[in-house]
Design a protein around this motif. Structure first.
Motif, PDB file in Angstrom:
ATOM      1  N   ILE B 438      64.074  35.678  41.882  1.00 47.42           N
ATOM      2  CA  ILE B 438      65.227  35.397  41.016  1.00 47.42           C
ATOM      3  C   ILE B 438      66.494  35.244  41.875  1.00 47.42           C
ATOM      4  N   ILE B 439      66.655  36.163  42.830  1.00 51.64           N
ATOM      5  CA  ILE B 439      67.858  36.105  43.692  1.00 51.64           C
ATOM      6  C   ILE B 439      67.872  34.807  44.499  1.00 51.64           C
ATOM      7  N   LEU B 440      66.730  34.470  45.110  1.00 51.99           N
ATOM      8  CA  LEU B 440      66.651  33.250  45.918  1.00 51.99           C
ATOM      9  C   LEU B 440      66.893  32.009  45.067  1.00 51.99           C
ATOM     10  N   ALA B 441      66.340  32.033  43.854  1.00 55.59           N
ATOM     11  CA  ALA B 441      66.509  30.875  42.965  1.00 55.59           C
ATOM     12  C   ALA B 441      67.972  30.712  42.571  1.00 55.59           C
ATOM     13  N   ILE B 442      68.664  31.834  42.329  1.00 58.70           N
ATOM     14  CA  ILE B 442      70.093  31.747  41.969  1.00 58.70           C
ATOM     15  C   ILE B 442      70.888  31.163  43.144  1.00 58.70           C
ATOM     16  N   ILE B 443      70.580  31.659  44.358  1.00 58.52           N
ATOM     17  CA  ILE B 443      71.265  31.122  45.554  1.00 58.52           C
ATOM     18  C   ILE B 443      70.987  29.617  45.674  1.00 58.52           C
ATOM     19  N   GLY B 444      69.716  29.256  45.491  1.00 59.97           N
ATOM     20  CA  GLY B 444      69.317  27.843  45.597  1.00 59.97           C
ATOM     21  C   GLY B 444      70.010  26.988  44.553  1.00 59.97           C
ATOM     22  N   LEU B 445      70.136  27.538  43.345  1.00 57.02           N
ATOM     23  CA  LEU B 445      70.787  26.793  42.261  1.00 57.02           C
ATOM     24  C   LEU B 445      72.236  26.484  42.600  1.00 57.02           C
ATOM     25  N   ILE B 446      72.919  27.526  43.082  1.00 61.24           N
ATOM     26  CA  ILE B 446      74.337  27.334  43.442  1.00 61.24           C
ATOM     27  C   ILE B 446      74.457  26.280  44.542  1.00 61.24           C
ATOM     28  N   MET B 447      73.586  26.402  45.550  1.00 58.90           N
ATOM     29  CA  MET B 447      73.655  25.470  46.688  1.00 58.90           C
ATOM     30  C   MET B 447      73.310  24.049  46.264  1.00 58.90           C
ATOM     31  N   SER B 448      72.294  23.904  45.413  1.00 58.78           N
ATOM     32  CA  SER B 448      71.888  22.541  45.021  1.00 58.78           C
ATOM     33  C   SER B 448      72.951  21.880  44.150  1.00 58.78           C
TER      34      SER B 448
END
Lengths: 213, 463
Positions: B438-448
């Protein structure tokens, strides 16, 4: 259609009716069809396994002199493991059957680990990381549902914390997402089962009775 | 009058012939006007062993011809050629001969003469195969250029992947010197430009697929988490697992069966002994069998897979032993039915209606039979508890059963019931891995959302 063709159609039709009669109640015809079905399938698979495994994968391999000696030894490993499984029949050496079982579970778990990590974890994460606020409104809404559904679904499957407060709310949203998905999946599968039933009715009323031209 | 007509006809015929001849001349001239100038060849052409594969493949890269999409814009496609020694033709001939012998064997049966002929052909074939590397080294003598593929204009790469099977016509041997060239071809296939020849280049398999390093990192991380929580559980730490209504209902269901004096039907599904859901189901079966032994209720476990049957027998036997009632264990408690899906269903349906079990428990891998089983169980008036990780089958269980364990709840249930450090530790590790995801996906979402896709690329694993 010749005699044997007609015979096959009649047999298939009677067996179909026999199995469908179960919808009324358990009866002699169903019991007979069940016994025929189970008996024939058990016999059929026995023969398939014999020719596919014992004959093709073992006998033909170990007697093939074109193969290297190493390639001819490998099938013996499988054969020995198979024989060890049969040791269950003898109480004193029954413990030997645990070795091939352990081998199968261990080897398959190792093989699956890679596949599951790629398809169930990495690919899922990669598909969730999408630019939510880019595109038209329809795309933004669709992307939002993907992201929210995934996160709330993951929260529902979090077992180490009690589902209370904001966490509980996210979990409830997650189960709603799941239930809506299951509903759609249910409807879709029911329709495909209907097509199977139509196929059977087409056989009974068309091929057998000739009422459908 | 007739003579006049004949003369006019002949004159017209002559004029027509002249006109036709004139048209042909004009056409010839127009062809000359449309003739295509040879295009520029591709540049920076190189060939290399395809990385991260099992071998038998060469990748080719080049820069487009100056006349592809620019210049004369005359390039229609690129044709890829590999230099092959004449020895390859011998292999083709031998392969055809072997196919003929095989066909004869099908017709006439395994005759000794045919077997001998096949053996001699295979021997010859293997001898030719051994000669292949040295034959390729003889480039450019005793060989010819063979087209191995073509790609449309605008394409800058091609993968020449062959078969690893030695008897296949596409066999591409490893550790052999290959030579390649690429032709830029115009609409007139005779007008083309060949690249410089690239070679020698060899292909071979790799032990490690570097494209899967992210998976290795994830596995190491998960293993670390599992070991940590297992150790923690072993040291007596209390690890909380939220209650699951489906699994708490198991105890009540067993009690109900005891009161009614009816058996409990436990279905392990159609999975193999190595499926995770089946393994989780064994743990639940162990718990159920132990309680059944204590309450002296009857247990029925019809199985689909012979190996699952063997393991289930061991599990139930151990559970009776743990309950202190080894003598109550019956060998036919766990029995094999058949390995045909719907025949198995027919048999289990029969058991449900004849034995009238008070409780049906479905735990494991299920397919199209799930609704048939659950519907019949509901008709028979049994309490039903189901659990599977097959997403497509969960809706049917939800509709027809009293309690359903959805997906991972099945794995959690086995840990919840078993309370063994190994299972609890593994469940905890899964939870923490989910939190990390979940944490990695949130980081990825912000970056994408800011257009940085490098982070997402980390999760895209090569095959």
């Amino acid at each position: 259609m010749g005699f044997w063709g007609q015979f096959g159609v009649w047999l298939a039709a009677l067996l179909t009716i026999g199995i469908i009669s179960f919808l009324y109640k358990d009866n002699f015809l169903y019991k007979a069809c069940e016994a025929i079905f189970v008996g024939i399938s058990a016999g059929y698979w026995f023969i398939v396994y014999y020719w596919d495994n014992l004959y093709k994968k073992f006998y033909l391999q170990v007697t093939n002199h074109d193969l290297t000696s190493w390639e001819r030894i490998i099938p013996w490993v499988g054969f020995i493991l198979g024989v060890m499984m049969l040791s269950r029949l003898f109480e004193k050496i029954g413990w030997l059957s645990r070795w091939p079982l352990a081998f199968i579970v261990g080897a398959t778990a190792g093989l699956y680990m890679m596949i599951y990590f790629v398809s169930n974890a990495m690919a899922q994460v990669a598909s969730t990381i999408i630019p939510v606020f880019i595109g038209d409104w329809a795309t933004i809404i669709a992307n939002f549902f993907i992201v929210a559904g995934t996160f709330c679904g993951l929260v529902y499957f979090f077992f180490s914390k009690e589902h209370k407060g904001a966490f509980g709310l996210a979990s409830r949203v997650g189960i709603w997402f799941l239930m809506i998905t299951f509903g759609a999946s249910f409807g879709y599968t029911v329709m495909s089962r209907m097509s199977l039933m139509i196929g059977r009715l087409d056989f009974l009323f068309g091929t057998w009775l000739g009422m459908i031209k | 009058m007739n003579l006049k007509l004949i003369v006019i006809f002949l004159l017209m015929l002559c004029l027509g012939s002249f006109a036709l001849a004139e048209t042909n001349t004009v056409n010839k001239d127009s062809t000359a006007v449309d003739s295509i100038a040879p295009p520029a060849p591709v540049t920076m052409f190189k060939a290399f062993d395809t990385p991260n594969d099992h071998g038998h493949s060469i990748t080719l890269n080049w820069q487009l011809s100056a006349d592809d999409g620019a210049g004369q814009n005359s390039v229609l496609q690129y044709q890829i050629y590999r230099w092959v020694p004449y020895l390859m033709d011998s292999l083709t001939t031998l392969r055809k001969a072997m196919t003929t012998v095989k066909e004869e064997e099908i017709k006439r049966g395994h005759e000794k003469v045919l077997k001998k002929e096949m053996r001699s052909l295979k021997k010859e074939y293997n001898a030719v195969l051994k000669e292949l590397p040295s034959a390729h080294k003889a480039y450019p003598n005793n060989g010819y250029w063979k087209e191995v593929g073509k790609v449309p204009a605008g394409t800058k790469s091609y993968k020449n992947t062959g078969s690893k099977e030695k008897e296949s016509q596409d066999y591409l041997p490893d550790l052999t010197d290959f030579y390649y060239r690429v032709d830029a071809v115009t609409k007139d296939s005779t007008v083309r430009a060949s690249s410089k020849v690239f070679g020698p280049v060899q292909c071979s398999g790799q032990w490690f697929n570097t494209g899967r390093i992210p998976v290795l990192v994830a596995v190491i991380l998960f293993t670390f988490l599992t070991i940590y929580f297992v150790e923690k559980a072993k040291n007596g730490a209390k690890l909380y697992v939220r209650p699951l209504s489906g699994i708490e209902a198991v105890d009540d269901a067993i009690g109900r069966a005891t009161e009614m004096g009816r058996p409990i039907l436990y279905i392990l599904g159609l999975g193999s002994v190595a499926d995770i859901a089946t393994i989780a189901s064994f743990t639940i079966l162990s718990r159920v069998a132990k309680q059944v032994a204590e309450y002296q209720t009857e247990l029925l476990v019809p199985t689909y897979d012979p190996l699952v049957m063997a393991v289930a027998q061991e599990v139930v036997k151990s559970a009776y032993l743990d309950a202190g009632r080894p003598d109550d264990y019956k060998e036919d408690t766990v029995h094999f039915v058949t390995q045909s899906q719907f025949a198995y269903v027919a048999a289990v349906n029969g058991i449900m209606l004849r034995e009238l079990p008070a409780t049906n428990i479905y735990m494991g891998v299920f397919f199209a039979e799930s609704l048939i089983l659950a519907e019949t169980g509901a008709l028979a008036g049994s309490i039903q508890i189901a659990g599977t990780d097959q997403i497509a089958q969960i809706p049917f269980f939800i509709v027809a059963c009293d309690y359903t364990l959805i997906g991972e709840e099945l794995y959690a249930a086995s840990a919840y019931l078993g309370r063994e450090p190994l299972l609890l530790g593994s469940l905890k590790a899964q939870d923490y891995a989910k939190a990390l995801v979940i944490i990695l996906a949130i980081i990825g979402l912000i970056m994408s959302n800011f257009g940085w896709t490098q982070f997402t690329d980390l999760f895209k694993v090569a095959n």
